[in-house]
Scaffold this active site. Structure first.
Site: not given
Length: 275
Positions: A10, A12-13, A132, A145
């Site tokens: 939806s 961004g990346i 990440s 995270y």
């Protein structure tokens, strides 16, 4: 015709990856939890196949993958991009908060990968996961995270030689700060101002961390630049296991990883499976 399923498209990346993968010749199945947010993607890719997929819902995952196979008859690439940020530390949150972060960022990847793997084996395709730099270097107030992203990296590093022997190429992409709605989504996940106000003895250090983070995101890489790295892995003749999305990300992870592209570990563990 090659088919690529991309999660979290939806913004961004994920959105930029869907656009670039189509331009690279793939037919993209662009998935998102809320298809009502597909407007920006449809503006860039009119006619794109958008499908609902909640990575935390096993039925949603199974239904989506089965529908793709029923329509196209094959799946050549899975790009796991969906995820959510989270800021906190364990004394200031519940164990259930940590479980929720793991559910989205780790078990979501596991569920979609499991559903897709039989079809990737059949096509001798590729499995790409956006992780990440926080999957390599643990960072303050990102305990949950980073734990989830460490789990993804360890899981994929362990899986890669196994499915590699069966023809599936596995890669992870490690972005640093990227100029997307990710930060806004972190703030939506938790009321950051309330977190700071209620941080007690942690208040000075969390304030310093948030100031530093705001500065790093002011010079963030664009989502398109990161997506270019994802699609480079997608289209490579012999994709490597680990890609950093920028020179900064390579330098940051390089503090921990002497084996920056993952080839030494992959060569070692693949050798364990030689017949």
């Amino acid at each position: 015709m090659k088919i690529a399923l991309v999660t979290g498209t939806s913004t961004g990346i994920g959105l930029e990856t869907a656009v670039l993968a189509e331009q690279a010749g793939y037919t993209v199945v662009a998935t998102m939890r809320d298809t009502g947010k597909a407007g920006p993607l449809r503006e860039r890719l009119p006619g794109v196949d958008v499908r609902q997929l909640d990575v935390t819902d096993p039925d949603s995952v199974a239904d989506c993958v089965e529908a793709v196979i029923a329509e196209y008859g094959r799946l050549d690439a899975l790009i796991n991009n969906a995820g959510a940020g989270h800021v906190g530390t364990i004394e200031l949150e519940s164990v259930d908060d940590v479980r929720d972060v793991m559910e989205v960022n780790f078990f979501g990847v596991v569920q979609v990968t499991k559903a897709a793997l039989p079809h990737l084996r059949a096509s001798q395709g590729c499995l790409i996961t956006v992780t990440s730099v926080g999957g390599v270097v643990g960072q303050p107030f990102n305990e949950a995270y980073c734990a989830a992203k460490f789990a993804v990296e360890g899981w994929m590093e362990s899986l890669a030689p196994v499915v590699g022997r069966l023809g599936v190429a596995v890669s992870v992409i490690e972005p640093g700060a990227v100029a997307t709605e990710f930060v806004a989504n972190v703030r939506a996940d938790r009321d950051i101002e309330a977190l700071v106000a209620g941080a007690g003895v942690y208040r000075p250090v969390i304030g310093a961390y948030l100031d530093r983070t705001a500065k790093s995101f002011s010079a963030a890489q664009s989502a398109r630049e990161c997506a270019e790295v994802v699609v480079a892995a997608l289209t490579a003749d012999a994709p490597r296991f680990r890609y950093q999305s920028s020179e900064w990300a390579a330098g940051f992870t390089g503090v921990k990883l002497a084996d920056a592209d993952g080839s030494a570990v992959q060569d070692l563990t693949t050798s364990w499976l030689a017949e």
